[in-house]
Enzyme design. Structure first.
Site, mmCIF file in Angstrom:
data_model
loop_
_atom_site.group_PDB
_atom_site.id
_atom_site.type_symbol
_atom_site.label_atom_id
_atom_site.label_comp_id
_atom_site.label_asym_id
_atom_site.label_seq_id
_atom_site.Cartn_x
_atom_site.Cartn_y
_atom_site.Cartn_z
ATOM 1 N N ARG A 154 0.826 -1.223 0.000
ATOM 2 C CA ARG A 154 0.000 0.000 0.000
ATOM 3 C C ARG A 154 0.858 1.270 0.000
ATOM 4 O O ARG A 154 0.570 2.230 -0.705
ATOM 5 C CB ARG A 154 -0.898 0.019 1.238
ATOM 6 C CG ARG A 154 -1.955 -1.057 1.246
ATOM 7 C CD ARG A 154 -2.779 -0.897 2.513
ATOM 8 N NE ARG A 154 -3.775 -1.927 2.654
ATOM 9 C CZ ARG A 154 -3.574 -3.087 3.295
ATOM 10 N NH1 ARG A 154 -2.392 -3.365 3.825
ATOM 11 N NH2 ARG A 154 -4.543 -3.975 3.398
ATOM 12 N N ILE A 155 1.927 1.267 0.813
ATOM 13 C CA ILE A 155 2.743 2.487 0.930
ATOM 14 C C ILE A 155 3.522 2.723 -0.359
ATOM 15 O O ILE A 155 3.548 3.842 -0.891
ATOM 16 C CB ILE A 155 3.697 2.388 2.152
ATOM 17 C CG1 ILE A 155 2.885 2.252 3.443
ATOM 18 C CG2 ILE A 155 4.617 3.607 2.210
ATOM 19 C CD1 ILE A 155 3.707 1.949 4.688
ATOM 20 N N ASP A 174 9.252 -5.912 -6.420
ATOM 21 C CA ASP A 174 8.627 -6.611 -5.298
ATOM 22 C C ASP A 174 8.594 -8.084 -5.658
ATOM 23 O O ASP A 174 8.436 -8.432 -6.835
ATOM 24 C CB ASP A 174 7.190 -6.096 -5.063
ATOM 25 C CG ASP A 174 6.714 -6.401 -3.641
ATOM 26 O OD1 ASP A 174 6.854 -7.550 -3.196
ATOM 27 O OD2 ASP A 174 6.216 -5.475 -2.987
ATOM 28 N N PRO A 206 9.106 -4.559 4.607
ATOM 29 C CA PRO A 206 9.296 -4.816 6.047
ATOM 30 C C PRO A 206 10.732 -5.208 6.356
ATOM 31 O O PRO A 206 11.520 -5.479 5.436
ATOM 32 C CB PRO A 206 8.350 -5.988 6.337
ATOM 33 C CG PRO A 206 7.888 -6.505 5.042
ATOM 34 C CD PRO A 206 8.320 -5.596 3.943
ATOM 35 N N ALA A 233 11.005 2.916 6.233
ATOM 36 C CA ALA A 233 10.430 1.593 6.526
ATOM 37 C C ALA A 233 10.977 1.046 7.845
ATOM 38 O O ALA A 233 10.359 1.218 8.901
ATOM 39 C CB ALA A 233 10.708 0.656 5.363
ATOM 40 N N ARG A 234 12.135 0.400 7.806
ATOM 41 C CA ARG A 234 12.740 -0.128 9.025
ATOM 42 C C ARG A 234 14.243 0.134 9.001
ATOM 43 O O ARG A 234 14.909 -0.061 7.967
ATOM 44 C CB ARG A 234 12.478 -1.640 9.155
ATOM 45 C CG ARG A 234 11.091 -1.994 9.657
ATOM 46 C CD ARG A 234 10.878 -1.547 11.104
ATOM 47 N NE ARG A 234 9.559 -1.818 11.645
ATOM 48 C CZ ARG A 234 8.555 -0.941 11.714
ATOM 49 N NH1 ARG A 234 8.701 0.284 11.229
ATOM 50 N NH2 ARG A 234 7.405 -1.266 12.284
ATOM 51 N N HIS A 295 11.510 8.828 13.160
ATOM 52 C CA HIS A 295 10.396 7.900 12.900
ATOM 53 C C HIS A 295 9.052 8.634 12.956
ATOM 54 O O HIS A 295 8.141 8.250 13.705
ATOM 55 C CB HIS A 295 10.426 6.738 13.904
ATOM 56 C CG HIS A 295 9.852 5.468 13.353
ATOM 57 N ND1 HIS A 295 10.386 4.227 13.597
ATOM 58 C CD2 HIS A 295 8.772 5.231 12.571
ATOM 59 C CE1 HIS A 295 9.669 3.301 13.000
ATOM 60 N NE2 HIS A 295 8.679 3.888 12.363
HETATM 61 C C1 COI Z 1 4.529 1.052 12.459
HETATM 62 O O1 COI Z 1 3.327 1.277 12.370
HETATM 63 O O2 COI Z 1 4.978 -0.110 12.599
HETATM 64 C C2 COI Z 1 5.485 2.165 12.403
HETATM 65 O O3 COI Z 1 6.593 2.003 12.014
HETATM 66 C C3 COI Z 1 5.055 3.477 12.966
HETATM 67 C C4 COI Z 1 5.210 3.479 14.449
HETATM 68 C C5 COI Z 1 6.316 4.390 14.889
HETATM 69 C C6 COI Z 1 3.946 3.841 15.121
#
Ligand code: COI
Length: 332
Positions: A154-155, A174, A206, A233-234, A295
């Site tokens: 989605r993002i 992807d 992810p 993302a991460r 973040h």
């Molecule tokens: C998540 O929704 O997993 C995020 O990375 C945002 C979080 C800081 C609330």
């Protein structure tokens, strides 16, 4: 039905209280995070809602089981800090909020990139010092660039729409192809091709687990000179030290980082009056070519409201029907 919501920030409270009133369901708001100690407050409640970045300790789930609580509903999307095995052992179902606002994250990524392309960080620092010269901060235009979108969930898809609106050439990668993106012919065959052909690589995937980075010195070597990395993302998708070196030595133009591999305990905390021990983060902050934010890509009124309310709706569905559309498959 009585619910308890842990780790609640001030800005979330009003949405939870409104939901509680509208649905006539008691929700106890707790500001503490969910730990083996604080979970004791949940005795007598039917379900636990929570959000935190710190890992959820396995003991929490043994106590939940003892109390007869079998649903944990998260207010966020990422489940990388939840020990699935402990949940399964205790017969606990888990839900998340997979789509609180894909646009929030996508818009942040584009905003960060635009700020970097026009050298806002250095320009603002100069103006703060009353240095009003233009050079050396000549900008680059998004409509001239190829943006490689890694991850077309989605993002990623929301980001693609915005990039296309700015006239950028978009390519995507992807493992799982989305029909819309496929129809537009945006997919390249593999991540290597995406890295090689992009002026900007933006990550919307992810975490791949600790030590499994997408951006590191080997993959950076494959990238175009002067390329840019955007990560909302991460943090563990990037070897930050190696990314920093590539920006410092001029291989990469710069980066936009809203996440960082060692952010837990640092981001969303005021450390202004403390000795700062993370030397790498200090160097990143000093760089004029790396935009770092704590973040915040998700942090909009729309997203926060959805996180607060969707997590509670999922909890109600789990307790009333034994399932919900946001239940996580713990066997995946
Ligand atoms: C998540 O929704 O997993 C995020 O990375 C945002 C979080 C800081 C609330």
């Amino acid at each position: 039905m009585k619910l308890i919501d842990f780790g609640v920030r001030e800005d979330e409270k009003k949405y939870i209280q409104e939901w509680s009133k509208t649905n006539n369901i008691e929700v106890k708001i707790v500001t503490d995070l969910l730990t083996p100690e604080t979970v004791k407050m949940a005795q007598g409640y039917d379900g636990i809602v929570a959000y935190q970045q710190l890992p959820y300790d396995e003991k929490i789930f043994d106590t939940m089981n003892e109390f007869g609580i079998h649903v944990l509903s998260l207010r966020n999307v990422g489940v990388d800090n939840v020990p699935f095995e402990a949940l399964k052992r205790n017969d606990i179902r888990l839900t998340n909020v997979p789509s609180y606002s894909p646009e929030a994250i996508a818009e942040y990524s584009v905003a960060g990139l635009m700020a970097l392309l026009r050298n806002f960080k250095h320009m603002i620092r100069k103006v703060d010092q009353h240095d009003f010269r233009w050079a050396p901060d000549i900008g680059r235009e998004l409509n001239q660039l190829t943006v490689g979108v890694a991850g077309t969930g989605r993002i990623g898809r929301a980001a693609i729409k915005i990039y296309q609106g700015f006239g950028a050439k978009v390519i995507a990668y992807d493992k799982f192809h989305n029909p819309e993106i496929e129809k537009q012919g945006l997919y390249v065959d593999d991540l290597d091709t995406l890295l090689k052909e992009s002026d900007v690589v933006t990550l919307h995937i992810p975490s791949l687990g600790k030590g499994h980075t997408v951006i590191n010195k080997d993959t950076i070597a494959e990238m175009k000179d002067n390329a840019i990395v955007v990560n909302s993302a991460r943090g563990d998708l990037i070897n930050t030290e190696e990314l920093y070196d590539a920006v410092a030595n001029g291989k990469l133009y710069g980066a936009v980082l809203d996440v960082y591999e060692n952010e837990v305990g640092v981001f969303n905390t005021d450390l202004s009056d403390q000795e700062f021990s993370d030397k790498l983060l200090e160097r990143v902050i000093k760089s004029n070519r790396i935009i770092l934010t704590p973040h915040i890509a998700f942090y909009t009124t729309k997203a926060v409201k959805n996180m607060a309310t969707v997590s509670l709706n999922s909890m109600v569905s789990e307790l009333e029907n034994g399932s919900s559309e946001n239940e996580i498959n713990l066997d995946k």
